[in-house]
Scaffold this active site. Sequence first.
Site, mmCIF file in Angstrom:
data_model
loop_
_atom_site.group_PDB
_atom_site.id
_atom_site.type_symbol
_atom_site.label_atom_id
_atom_site.label_comp_id
_atom_site.label_asym_id
_atom_site.label_seq_id
_atom_site.Cartn_x
_atom_site.Cartn_y
_atom_site.Cartn_z
ATOM 1 N N THR A 130 3.948 -7.813 1.271
ATOM 2 C CA THR A 130 4.757 -7.572 0.207
ATOM 3 C C THR A 130 3.712 -6.701 -0.855
ATOM 4 O O THR A 130 2.515 -6.640 -0.454
ATOM 5 C CB THR A 130 4.823 -8.760 -0.606
ATOM 6 O OG1 THR A 130 3.633 -9.477 -0.978
ATOM 7 C CG2 THR A 130 5.926 -9.675 0.091
ATOM 8 N N ASP A 131 4.291 -5.634 -1.607
ATOM 9 C CA ASP A 131 3.589 -5.322 -2.689
ATOM 10 C C ASP A 131 2.941 -6.562 -3.369
ATOM 11 O O ASP A 131 3.601 -7.791 -3.399
ATOM 12 C CB ASP A 131 4.270 -4.545 -3.770
ATOM 13 C CG ASP A 131 3.354 -3.415 -4.341
ATOM 14 O OD1 ASP A 131 2.194 -3.993 -4.717
ATOM 15 O OD2 ASP A 131 4.002 -2.416 -4.868
ATOM 16 N N TRP A 132 1.832 -6.623 -4.277
ATOM 17 C CA TRP A 132 1.332 -7.590 -4.939
ATOM 18 C C TRP A 132 2.355 -8.314 -5.895
ATOM 19 O O TRP A 132 2.550 -7.917 -6.818
ATOM 20 C CB TRP A 132 0.151 -7.369 -5.546
ATOM 21 C CG TRP A 132 -1.288 -7.463 -4.621
ATOM 22 C CD1 TRP A 132 -2.354 -8.125 -4.751
ATOM 23 C CD2 TRP A 132 -1.334 -7.110 -3.348
ATOM 24 N NE1 TRP A 132 -3.301 -8.276 -3.773
ATOM 25 C CE2 TRP A 132 -2.684 -7.533 -2.741
ATOM 26 C CE3 TRP A 132 -0.360 -6.467 -2.421
ATOM 27 C CZ2 TRP A 132 -3.085 -7.188 -1.458
ATOM 28 C CZ3 TRP A 132 -0.814 -6.130 -0.951
ATOM 29 C CH2 TRP A 132 -2.308 -6.807 -0.546
#
Length: 859
Positions: free
Chosen positions: A228-230
């Site tokens: 995932t993106d953060w």
Amino acid sequence: MNIESILRQMTLEDKIALCSGKDFWETKAFEKYGIPSIFMCDGPLGLRKQESRSDMLEINRSLPATCFPAEVTTGGSWNPDLLEEIGTAFGEEAKAQGVNLVLGPGANLKRNPLCGRNFEYFSEDPYLAGKLAAGFIRGIEAQGVGSSLKHFAANSQELSRFTSDSILDGRTLRELYLTAFEIAVKEGGPSTVMCAYPKLNGIHCSDSKELLTDILRSEWGFEGMVVTDWGAMNDRIQGFRAGCDLNMPGGSAYMEKEVLEAVKAGALPEEDVDDSARRILRLVFRAAEALKEGSCCDDKGHQMQVKEVAETQKMPGACDKEGRRMQAKEAAETRKASEACDYGAHHALARRAAAEGAVLLKNDSNILPLREDAQIAVIGAMAKNIRYQGAGSSHINPTKLSQPLDFLPGTSYAPGCSDRGDTTDALLSEAAATAKNAEIAVVFAGLPDRYESEGFDREDMRMPEGHCCMIETVASANPNTVVILLCGCAVECPWADKVKAILYMGLPGQAGGEAIAELLYGRVNPSGKLAETWPYRYEDVPSAEIYGRTADALYEEGIYVGYRYYDKSGVPVRWPFGYGLSYTSFAYSDLQTDGSTVRVTVKNTGERAGAEVVQLYMEAPREKLCCPPQEPGSLNSPQPGPETLHRPLREPESLNSLPPGPETLHRPLRELKGFRKAYLQPGESQTIRFELNDRSFALWNDGWKIPGGIYTVSIGGLSAEIHRDGSPIPAPTWQKGSFYEHCKGKPTQSQWEAMLGRPYVPPVLKKGSFTMDNTVMEMKDYSLVMKIMYKAVEATIAKGFGGKADYENPEFRMLMASSAGSTLRSMQISGGMKGGLLPGMLEIANGHFFRGIWKMIKG
């Protein structure tokens, strides 16, 4: 290492836990199973390895690393081999600093010039973006370091990126916004793909089985890990079903209990958890094996000399822009890395990349290159304090930094404006006097860093008023004025006709000052080409009336982005896609087609060695399209004259001139389908060969289809025909008279909804209906508790900026957008929060005070 054996030993709880990070930058290690952790860091422009904190609050406090030119500049090189060299250097520095996974490159498209993160993306064209991204990936992966292709997918604006929904039709998604990723996956082979924050047609990217499994893995053959993106994870259970493997950052144990209960209840197959854990283990053990081979990064045997290492330790990069010294531990790590990695060679590569990606936009009277003995006046604060990189998570602490003025000896200087881009009558008078006393004035201008960054979009396409006044004042004082443009995306240039030359550097990285001097004096011949169209004004952009004006990202213009729109609409542009001048000249001849093979000869007809980007465009069968005929390649000529410079691909013609025949599905007049960079000595010729494939002719219509007919290959003003068999694709009933037929005006919502196949209903923000998908920034105007929380977040971030809530500072704005502007769910994950604090505050915000208190207590 036998991964299947490890999976059989692991408990279900441990397999679930493995699929979320340990902290902000690391995965979990499990000693009892022999599973090590890996370290990852941001990396589109260079390594940004933070070791003092496990968060984003000290975004500029990272170990020194080479700051390469941003993608806006390397994109202008049109050279995948150069990107592969840069990727190799990234991998070398990553190994030296103990980094296993680099979060880059970005392959999102430049849909609109205002996107604050455009400097991190390569192009408006998916073919070019995909080829360049693939080159970078090949370089870094060859070093045993993983790459993370991002942000998958349709993440082309920063406004409300945590909450927005990217709404677009399937054809636009496939032909534009997925194609760059497809090319990068198939030809680059990234270890990981990063899923984006925004929803895609109503579904969070982390939840989308169609995106992460059906398309990415089944269609494209991707075998790596999805991260995932953060803070981008939505529903962890659905994420496992979709094939979203690693939830980052770690520390919150987000939905791990719910996943465990779902598996035990039979609602989630344990095999889905196993699949994700297996992909993580493959990456982890590959990274561990690469580290065993040694952290010495320079596999060619080059080591820095003792003197160079000493100089590295003295470089300005040892402290950040505000002059704060690095911690002793970080400085020690820098010295250790310097001994293992040839940072001097990487700085030289950064200089070469900056020069190769620069685009010469104007050169009247061949004012460039400058004579070595010419009297030069240098104007502009950016000559002393160069804008060389973007702001946000890509911000690099460079190993050294070259300022342009230091490489322009013997010149006179006047600042002309402040670092902010403001000016005064006194500064302008000084600039005019300095320019008047010189043969040639070189003005440095563009966008100060507060104008563009991750986390927010630009408000308009204009440069600071002070910069425009400075340019015009200097040009009035000295007609021989050259402008060096430093900015991360296209800007309006109302002063362009008043100056003799314009050299666009983009954001050229730490060696930008040296590269500028080499280009100005002709020690390097410009060879860059624009990877995005530069319109005269923002109102000419096809998405200008909708971009950033709605809660969701509505892709109403469809496939007509950049040159695809300008070509078909006939709207004139200042500088077209693929344009760039040289200090020499080139001629094309002998364009031939033989089946799927295309050949053309290019010759250097000038007196200097130089490089030319040979661009192949495919024009759709004219008799099948609802559009007037065009002038093939009128703007693809490598050296357009003044009479063609400002013209569209074709002149608008009467629709009465349409050829007879059935109307078929609309498509752009031409699309880039091949390019090669040829390096030629004066008088030298080279024959360039292209191999076409089915996708060179295809469009998406519930699958890739090839309409039959006679296609036109256009290269450098030459054209040739290729016949392809296929069936015509009839125009849908909604097409006739719509924007998509002729690209006249702007699309209406009803036309877009007809193409979309469904009505669009905008989200409504209403107290009592807030969810974990809402942000503190959204709710603060409806809820006292959220207003208090907003102020608390603001005060916490301000501590890193001298206690000041500095909204002029791009890093501060980015951090506010990434915290108060992120969803409560994302805040919980990124903040490593466990328990019921945020769910309880949500209940209070919705008007349920006691229920909220109970959730906080119960956890």
